[in-house]
Design an enzyme around this catalytic site. Structure first.
Site, PDB file in Angstrom:
ATOM      1  N   ARG A 199      -3.324 -10.180   5.116  1.00 51.73           N
ATOM      2  CA  ARG A 199      -3.910 -10.145   3.776  1.00 51.73           C
ATOM      3  C   ARG A 199      -2.815  -9.626   2.837  1.00 51.73           C
ATOM      4  O   ARG A 199      -2.417  -8.468   2.926  1.00 51.73           O
ATOM      5  CB  ARG A 199      -5.148  -9.244   3.750  1.00 51.73           C
ATOM      6  CG  ARG A 199      -5.850  -9.177   2.402  1.00 51.73           C
ATOM      7  CD  ARG A 199      -7.086  -8.281   2.483  1.00 51.73           C
ATOM      8  NE  ARG A 199      -7.786  -8.220   1.202  1.00 51.73           N
ATOM      9  CZ  ARG A 199      -7.504  -7.349   0.235  1.00 51.73           C
ATOM     10  NH1 ARG A 199      -6.539  -6.458   0.415  1.00 51.73           N
ATOM     11  NH2 ARG A 199      -8.187  -7.364  -0.897  1.00 51.73           N
ATOM     12  N   LYS A 209       0.820  -1.214   0.000  1.00 43.47           N
ATOM     13  CA  LYS A 209       0.000   0.000   0.000  1.00 43.47           C
ATOM     14  C   LYS A 209       0.856   1.267   0.000  1.00 43.47           C
ATOM     15  O   LYS A 209       2.059   1.234   0.294  1.00 43.47           O
ATOM     16  CB  LYS A 209      -0.945  -0.001   1.209  1.00 43.47           C
ATOM     17  CG  LYS A 209      -2.134  -0.942   1.021  1.00 43.47           C
ATOM     18  CD  LYS A 209      -3.160  -0.807   2.130  1.00 43.47           C
ATOM     19  CE  LYS A 209      -4.405  -1.636   1.823  1.00 43.47           C
ATOM     20  NZ  LYS A 209      -5.403  -1.580   2.907  1.00 43.47           N
TER      21      LYS A 209
END
Length: 273
Positions: A255, A221
Site C-alpha cells: 500500500r 510513515k
C-alpha cells in the site's frame, strides 16, 4: 493465492501495489492535496498507469491524534469520489478505507471492490456481517484504541504473539460468518512504538502462518522518517528500501503513495526468484 474482486480473480502470486488516495484535509503526507475532480482524476490516472492494481480511498485520516469525523461527513467526502472514479475508470478496483459498516455498505453498493478496516471489525460490530453479505475482500488491520488514542496503547508483554493472537481471533470470527477472502495488515504505526514497528517488520514472515495474503502499509510513515531524521516528504527512498525488504518476507500487497517506485520493487524482486 487469489482475491475475488467483483467476480475478477486477482492472482497475488506476484505481489500487487495498492495506490493511496487520501481525500482528507489532514492526512500526514498528502492531506488536502486531492480536493477537486481534476486533481483526483489526474492522480488516480497516474497511479493506474504506473501499475496500481487497487486504489485505496480514505476519507477519514487515521494518523496518530487524528480528529473525529462524523459518519455523515465521511460519506459526504467519499461517495462522490467513488462515483467519479467509476465513471472515468469503469474497471477500477477501489478499496475503501473505513471502519464503519454503513460507509462500507454504501461504498460497495456504489461499486467499490474491497473494504480496508483499520479496526478489523472491532469499532463497528456490524462490519463483518456487512462484508459477509456483499462477499467483498476484507483487509483487517491490527490496532488498539482509536486513531486519536492508539499511541497510548503500546504496552505489550509479547508484541508478536499478541498481534498474531489478535488475528487468529478475528479470522475465526470472520470465518463463522462465511468470510474467507481476508487480507492481513499488521498495522505499522498503529499502537506501536518505533522499535515495535521494526520488531514486527523483522518477523513479518510469521504472519504468513495465518494463511491469508499480507498487506504492508509503511509508505512514508514516521517509522521511516523518524529513523532517518527526515520528514514524510523525504521518506521515499526509505519507503522503497523497506518495501523491498517486506517482499523478501512475503508481502503480497504494498500500500503505497508512490506507485511507480513500489511497482519497480516488485519487478526487480521477481528477477531474483
Amino acid at each position: 493465492m487469489t482475491l475475488n474482486c467483483k467476480g475478477i480473480l486477482i492472482d497475488l502470486t506476484i505481489p500487487k501495489v495498492m495506490g493511496i488516495l487520501n481525500i482528507t484535509p489532514d492526512s500526514f503526507y498528502d492531506g488536502g492535496r486531492y480536493k477537486n475532480e481534476k486533481t483526483i482524476l489526474s492522480q488516480v490516472e497516474k497511479m493506474l498507469n504506473e501499475g496500481a492494481t487497487f486504489i485505496d480511498v480514505g476519507a477519514y485520516s487515521s494518523r496518530p491524534g487524528a480528529d473525529f469525523v462524523s459518519e455523515i461527513e465521511e460519506l459526504k467526502r467519499l461517495l462522490p469520489v467513488v462515483q467519479l472514479l467509476l465513471r472515468n475508470f469503469p474497471d477500477i478496483l477501489l478499496s475503501i478505507d473505513t471502519f464503519r459498516s454503513k460507509v462500507a455498505k454504501e461504498s460497495l453498493e456504489a461499486g467499490a471492490a474491497i473494504i480496508n478496516d483499520i479496526s478489523a471489525g472491532i469499532q463497528d460490530g456490524e462490519m463483518l456481517p456487512t462484508i459477509a453479505k456483499y462477499k467483498a475482500p476484507y483487509v483487517m488491520m491490527h490496532m488498539r484504541g482509536t486513531p486519536k488514542t492508539m499511541q497510548q496503547h503500546t504496552q505489550y508483554d509479547d508484541l508478536l504473539i499478541e498481534v498474531l493472537s489478535f488475528f487468529s481471533e478475528r479470522i475465526a470470527v470472520a470465518n463463522t460468518l462465511g468470510l474467507h477472502d481476508l487480507i492481513i495488515d499488521p498495522g505499522f504505526g498503529f499502537a506501536k512504538t518505533l522499535e515495535q514497528n521494526y520488531e514486527l517488520l523483522q518477523h513479518l514472515d510469521r504472519f504468513k502462518t495465518l494463511g491469508h495474503p499480507l498487506l504492508v502499509g509503511i509508505s512514508r510513515k514516521s517509522m521511516i522518517y523518524k529513523a532517518l531524521g527526515t520528514s514524510a516528504q523525504g521518506a521515499l527512498n526509505g519507503s522503497t528500501a523497506l518495501h523491498t525488504y517486506t517482499l523478501t518476507k512475503g508481502a503480497n500487497i504494498l500500500r503505497a503513495h508512490d506507485v511507480k517506485e513500489a511497482r519497480e520493487c516488485v519487478q526487480l524482486m521477481q528477477r531474483l526468484i
